[in-house]
Design an enzyme around this catalytic site. Structure first.
Site, short mmCIF file in Angstrom:
data_model
loop_
_atom_site.label_atom_id
_atom_site.label_comp_id
_atom_site.label_asym_id
_atom_site.label_seq_id
_atom_site.Cartn_x
_atom_site.Cartn_y
_atom_site.Cartn_z
N ARG A 52 0.84 -1.19 0.00
CA ARG A 52 0.00 0.00 0.00
C ARG A 52 0.87 1.24 0.00
O ARG A 52 1.99 1.22 0.50
CB ARG A 52 -0.85 0.06 1.27
CG ARG A 52 -1.62 -1.19 1.51
CD ARG A 52 -2.17 -1.15 2.93
NE ARG A 52 -2.73 -2.46 3.26
CZ ARG A 52 -3.27 -2.74 4.42
NH1 ARG A 52 -3.34 -1.83 5.38
NH2 ARG A 52 -3.76 -3.94 4.64
N ASP A 54 0.16 5.28 1.37
CA ASP A 54 -0.84 6.09 2.10
C ASP A 54 -1.38 7.24 1.26
O ASP A 54 -0.82 7.57 0.22
CB ASP A 54 -0.18 6.70 3.34
CG ASP A 54 -0.19 5.73 4.51
OD1 ASP A 54 -0.93 4.73 4.44
OD2 ASP A 54 0.54 5.98 5.49
N TYR A 113 12.49 3.40 -1.64
CA TYR A 113 11.70 4.61 -1.40
C TYR A 113 12.58 5.83 -1.52
O TYR A 113 13.75 5.80 -1.10
CB TYR A 113 11.06 4.60 0.00
CG TYR A 113 9.78 3.82 0.09
CD1 TYR A 113 8.58 4.41 -0.30
CD2 TYR A 113 9.77 2.50 0.54
CE1 TYR A 113 7.38 3.71 -0.21
CE2 TYR A 113 8.58 1.79 0.62
CZ TYR A 113 7.39 2.39 0.24
OH TYR A 113 6.21 1.69 0.32
N ARG A 202 9.00 7.57 6.55
CA ARG A 202 8.69 8.93 7.01
C ARG A 202 9.21 9.18 8.43
O ARG A 202 9.60 10.29 8.77
CB ARG A 202 7.19 9.17 6.90
CG ARG A 202 6.72 9.22 5.44
CD ARG A 202 5.22 9.07 5.29
NE ARG A 202 4.50 10.09 6.03
CZ ARG A 202 3.17 10.08 6.20
NH1 ARG A 202 2.43 9.09 5.67
NH2 ARG A 202 2.59 11.04 6.87
#
Lengths: 259, 259
Positions: A52, A54, A113, A202
């Site tokens: 997933r 966000d 990422y 994050r």
């Protein structure tokens, strides 16, 4: 009879409530499944993502798979058909017909990422949906040194937001790199790992920014990892700066193996 | 008693119905005037821009002026006050207190427009609001050579959309430059001139793209200018690629004077 398609896609996440299907919300999975439903005249085809993302998080190289029933459509025609039905914030860039052993989530060898932080004094209107924002003093070399403490196999409980359902919090980070893009006045964080927990990138970025700003000692991440306590890092960098950049289904290339 | 402020602003035009105030539409001028109205507890202060930008057109360096009544607010406090009331798609980057001889529109010596064209095969989701799109064969050197025909003082009637109210269609173009940004896979067009007619930059870009694609002879713009007929160029490049990049209130620097 069905054919399995592996497709690579980019999306601008700012107008999506994330990747995962949710009733009455605009999601990436829902948008693709709606298009497939039209192509099959009403059949529901489940789209499986590599994972997933966000709400507000972007993808440059998200990968999905699905099983398309009936006659096989050539890969180049599938990509054109789906792109013609996508809104302008989703694009498919690659399509392959794969065998049933391929699974967008379970076949993963690693993920990459990227996180972009704008250093502009004020929020740049053109970057408001596409970067995080940190208009404070920042020592890039310090962050780069600190980030090396994340490399290797660790229990990343301290970097996992509550809400994740995964019990095993051990992950391996193979590669971290932090550079300044002088032209864009941005810091670019790259993380390649076996996988990442909920909000993990994050939270790592938030901790690194605190180190770069001098609010944490340079090697504090060693202590934070050992503590296995989410309270050690209370901040989470904004969704807008995060990009699922690439998903690896083959071994991570040697050049990205610093661990 | 009023103080005249000259302010430089950037905006992401994609959610605005252009710069100019229009009833019941979200415009840049209207947004700034609403903020000033709050600061003055209800007085309408007219915001004068260097010129309009159309719906979807962006600004990196739009300039406005307005006369603020009552006690003078220092420039650095004015910029903070206004930025705190702006939506995230507008930012003020500079503020100066100027004398009453300065006028955002009438004091102009020249304007710089930039146009970005994405060459990506499919529309890139991250660029859909920020570039034009031309996924066809394009010869940059040919366009650069052709663009030199635009330099100097000409009647640009052939490049003016109907809807402009200005009678005198003579303008001087001082500088044109067309380069490929390999990293972004974009063509960047820069135009500096004494002023530009309605849609003139977008029509020039459309004509140059036709030349770069081989659909017009390389020196066709000479003929088009001489014809003084808008029918000579029927295309207009998309608003999304256009940026009001800079407004000159001093003489155009020598390095930008190719004419």
């Amino acid at each position: 009879m069905a054919t399995r398609y592996k497709m690579t896609m980019a999306y601008d996440g700012h107008l999506f409530h994330g990747f995962q299907l949710q009733p009455d919300q605009r999601t990436v999975q829902g948008t693709v499944e709606d298009a497939l439903k039209k192509m099959t005249k009403g059949k529901r085809i489940i789209v499986q993502g590599s994972g997933r993302t966000d709400a507000g998080v972007h993808a440059v190289g998200q990968v999905i798979h699905f099983d398309y029933p009936g006659k096989t459509i050539p890969a180049n025609r599938m990509i054109l058909a789906l792109n013609s039905m996508m809104p302008t914030d989703i694009i498919f860039n690659d399509c392959e017909i794969v065998n049933e052993n391929f699974h967008a989530r379970y076949s993963i060898k690693g993920k990459w990422y990227r996180y972009r932080v704008s250093l502009d004094h004020f929020v740049n209107p053109f970057k408001r949906f596409y970067t995080g924002h940190f208009p404070y003093v920042l020592d890039v070399e310090k962050m780069q040194e600190a980030a090396q403490d994340l490399l290797g196999k660790h229990d990343f409980t301290s970097f996992a937001a509550s809400g994740g359902q995964i019990e095993d919090k051990v992950r391996t980070i193979y590669y971290v790199n932090i550079v300044k893009d002088e032209k864009e006045n941005e810091i670019i964080f790259d993380f390649i790992g076996s996988g990442f927990l909920y909000n993990m990138v994050r939270i790592m970025v938030a901790a690194l920014l605190e180190i770069g700003n001098g609010r944490r000692p340079i090697h504090d991440l060693k202590r934070v990892i050992a503590a296995k306590d989410r309270q050690e890092v209370r901040q989470t960098a904004q969704a807008s700066g995060l990009y699922l950049y690439h998903v690896f289904y083959d071994e991570i290339p040697q050049k990205y193996r610093l661990d």
